[in-house]
Design a protein around this motif. Structure first.
Motif, PDB file in Angstrom:
ATOM      1  N   SER A  84     -12.311 -23.752  -7.327  1.00 28.08           N
ATOM      2  CA  SER A  84     -10.937 -23.997  -6.877  1.00 28.08           C
ATOM      3  C   SER A  84     -10.018 -24.317  -8.051  1.00 28.08           C
ATOM      4  O   SER A  84      -8.846 -23.940  -8.056  1.00 28.08           O
ATOM      5  CB  SER A  84     -10.892 -25.119  -5.836  1.00 28.08           C
ATOM      6  OG  SER A  84     -11.024 -26.398  -6.425  1.00 28.08           O
ATOM      7  N   GLY A  87      -9.399 -20.990  -9.754  1.00 30.24           N
ATOM      8  CA  GLY A  87      -8.690 -20.020  -8.915  1.00 30.24           C
ATOM      9  C   GLY A  87      -7.223 -20.334  -8.764  1.00 30.24           C
ATOM     10  O   GLY A  87      -6.692 -21.285  -9.342  1.00 30.24           O
ATOM     11  N   ARG A  88      -6.581 -19.549  -7.919  1.00 25.69           N
ATOM     12  CA  ARG A  88      -5.128 -19.666  -7.746  1.00 25.69           C
ATOM     13  C   ARG A  88      -4.718 -20.596  -6.611  1.00 25.69           C
ATOM     14  O   ARG A  88      -3.562 -20.935  -6.499  1.00 25.69           O
ATOM     15  CB  ARG A  88      -4.527 -18.294  -7.514  1.00 25.69           C
ATOM     16  CG  ARG A  88      -4.638 -17.407  -8.728  1.00 25.69           C
ATOM     17  CD  ARG A  88      -3.711 -16.214  -8.584  1.00 25.69           C
ATOM     18  NE  ARG A  88      -3.827 -15.352  -9.733  1.00 25.69           N
ATOM     19  CZ  ARG A  88      -2.998 -15.378 -10.752  1.00 25.69           C
ATOM     20  NH1 ARG A  88      -1.993 -16.210 -10.755  1.00 25.69           N
ATOM     21  NH2 ARG A  88      -3.169 -14.563 -11.766  1.00 25.69           N
ATOM     22  N   GLY A  89      -5.624 -21.007  -5.769  1.00 19.93           N
ATOM     23  CA  GLY A  89      -5.282 -21.869  -4.643  1.00 19.93           C
ATOM     24  C   GLY A  89      -5.214 -23.322  -5.037  1.00 19.93           C
ATOM     25  O   GLY A  89      -5.228 -23.678  -6.215  1.00 19.93           O
ATOM     26  N   ASN A  91      -6.334 -27.127  -5.765  1.00 17.86           N
ATOM     27  CA  ASN A  91      -7.498 -27.710  -6.436  1.00 17.86           C
ATOM     28  C   ASN A  91      -8.217 -28.658  -5.493  1.00 17.86           C
ATOM     29  O   ASN A  91      -7.609 -29.600  -4.983  1.00 17.86           O
ATOM     30  CB  ASN A  91      -7.077 -28.480  -7.688  1.00 17.86           C
ATOM     31  CG  ASN A  91      -6.547 -27.580  -8.761  1.00 17.86           C
ATOM     32  OD1 ASN A  91      -6.920 -26.428  -8.866  1.00 17.86           O
ATOM     33  ND2 ASN A  91      -5.655 -28.114  -9.577  1.00 17.86           N
ATOM     34  N   ASP A 135      -7.277 -26.346 -14.249  1.00 17.06           N
ATOM     35  CA  ASP A 135      -6.287 -25.438 -13.660  1.00 17.06           C
ATOM     36  C   ASP A 135      -5.275 -25.005 -14.720  1.00 17.06           C
ATOM     37  O   ASP A 135      -4.932 -23.819 -14.827  1.00 17.06           O
ATOM     38  CB  ASP A 135      -5.597 -26.146 -12.498  1.00 17.06           C
ATOM     39  CG  ASP A 135      -4.716 -25.222 -11.683  1.00 17.06           C
ATOM     40  OD1 ASP A 135      -5.214 -24.164 -11.241  1.00 17.06           O
ATOM     41  OD2 ASP A 135      -3.540 -25.562 -11.477  1.00 17.06           O
ATOM     42  N   SER A 138      -6.639 -22.375 -17.169  1.00 20.39           N
ATOM     43  CA  SER A 138      -7.200 -21.157 -16.583  1.00 20.39           C
ATOM     44  C   SER A 138      -6.139 -20.418 -15.763  1.00 20.39           C
ATOM     45  O   SER A 138      -6.340 -20.158 -14.580  1.00 20.39           O
ATOM     46  CB  SER A 138      -8.411 -21.488 -15.709  1.00 20.39           C
ATOM     47  OG  SER A 138      -8.044 -22.380 -14.676  1.00 20.39           O
ATOM     48  N   PRO A 139      -5.019 -20.068 -16.375  1.00 18.27           N
ATOM     49  CA  PRO A 139      -3.937 -19.449 -15.610  1.00 18.27           C
ATOM     50  C   PRO A 139      -4.309 -18.093 -15.002  1.00 18.27           C
ATOM     51  O   PRO A 139      -3.739 -17.707 -13.989  1.00 18.27           O
ATOM     52  CB  PRO A 139      -2.802 -19.302 -16.632  1.00 18.27           C
ATOM     53  CG  PRO A 139      -3.487 -19.296 -17.960  1.00 18.27           C
ATOM     54  CD  PRO A 139      -4.700 -20.171 -17.796  1.00 18.27           C
ATOM     55  N   ASP A 140      -5.271 -17.389 -15.591  1.00 19.49           N
ATOM     56  CA  ASP A 140      -5.665 -16.086 -15.055  1.00 19.49           C
ATOM     57  C   ASP A 140      -7.016 -16.136 -14.342  1.00 19.49           C
ATOM     58  O   ASP A 140      -7.621 -15.112 -14.067  1.00 19.49           O
ATOM     59  CB  ASP A 140      -5.686 -15.030 -16.163  1.00 19.49           C
ATOM     60  CG  ASP A 140      -6.743 -15.316 -17.226  1.00 19.49           C
ATOM     61  OD1 ASP A 140      -7.384 -16.388 -17.156  1.00 19.49           O
ATOM     62  OD2 ASP A 140      -6.920 -14.485 -18.125  1.00 19.49           O
ATOM     63  N   GLY A 141      -7.507 -17.331 -14.058  1.00 15.05           N
ATOM     64  CA  GLY A 141      -8.763 -17.477 -13.338  1.00 15.05           C
ATOM     65  C   GLY A 141      -9.983 -17.680 -14.213  1.00 15.05           C
ATOM     66  O   GLY A 141     -11.066 -17.934 -13.717  1.00 15.05           O
TER      67      GLY A 141
END
Length: 148
Positions: A84, A87-89, A91, A135, A138-141
């Protein structure tokens, strides 16, 4: 957040310096309270600098740095939380107790020393800042390792 982190942030920003007299007078808990209150009240750019500094501090303690810590968390059953953060959703949170189950005593002692906080404050501090720091990095995952 302790003197070591505040001064690391200061060297990056040139705008803030941890007051040396307070380091000699204030007990660690009170010192952390002052710095955390300052960061909370300032938010914005100083908070972002703290997020940028956390991976470097972890790198000094754990071979493999933040990636190694995330691997430890995954192997210990916290893959959903780690995913999480990457990822983009939203945390998913992690608790201080969860982190205490994953990190060994030497890692804890060294991280607390680098942060300039008592060992018993490390887990709540990490539980609060780690998801956002991962988060942020890791802006691109995928985790981007900070440049030295």
């Amino acid at each position: 957040m302790g003197k070591a982190v505040a001064n690391q942030i200061a060297s990056a920003s040139g705008r803030f310096r941890y007051p040396e007299p307070c380091a000699k007078v204030c007990p660690d808990g009170e010192r952390r309270g002052i710095i955390m209150s300052l960061l909370d009240s300032l938010g914005g750019s100083l908070g972002q600098m703290a997020l940028k500094a956390l991976p470097g501090i972890i790198q000094q303690v754990l071979p493999g740095g933040l990636n190694a810590l995330l691997d430890q968390l995954r192997r210990s059953g916290y893959e959903s939380q780690v995913n999480s953060w990457l990822g983009r959703g939203p945390n998913e949170p992690i608790t201080a107790d969860d982190l205490q189950k994953v990190l060994d005593n030497e890692q804890v002692r060294q991280m607390a020393a680098k942060l300039g906080i008592p060992v018993d404050q490390l887990f709540p501090t990490l539980a609060k800042t780690l998801p956002e720091a991962v988060d942020h990095h890791s802006p691109d995952g995928s985790l981007q390792v900070p440049k030295a």
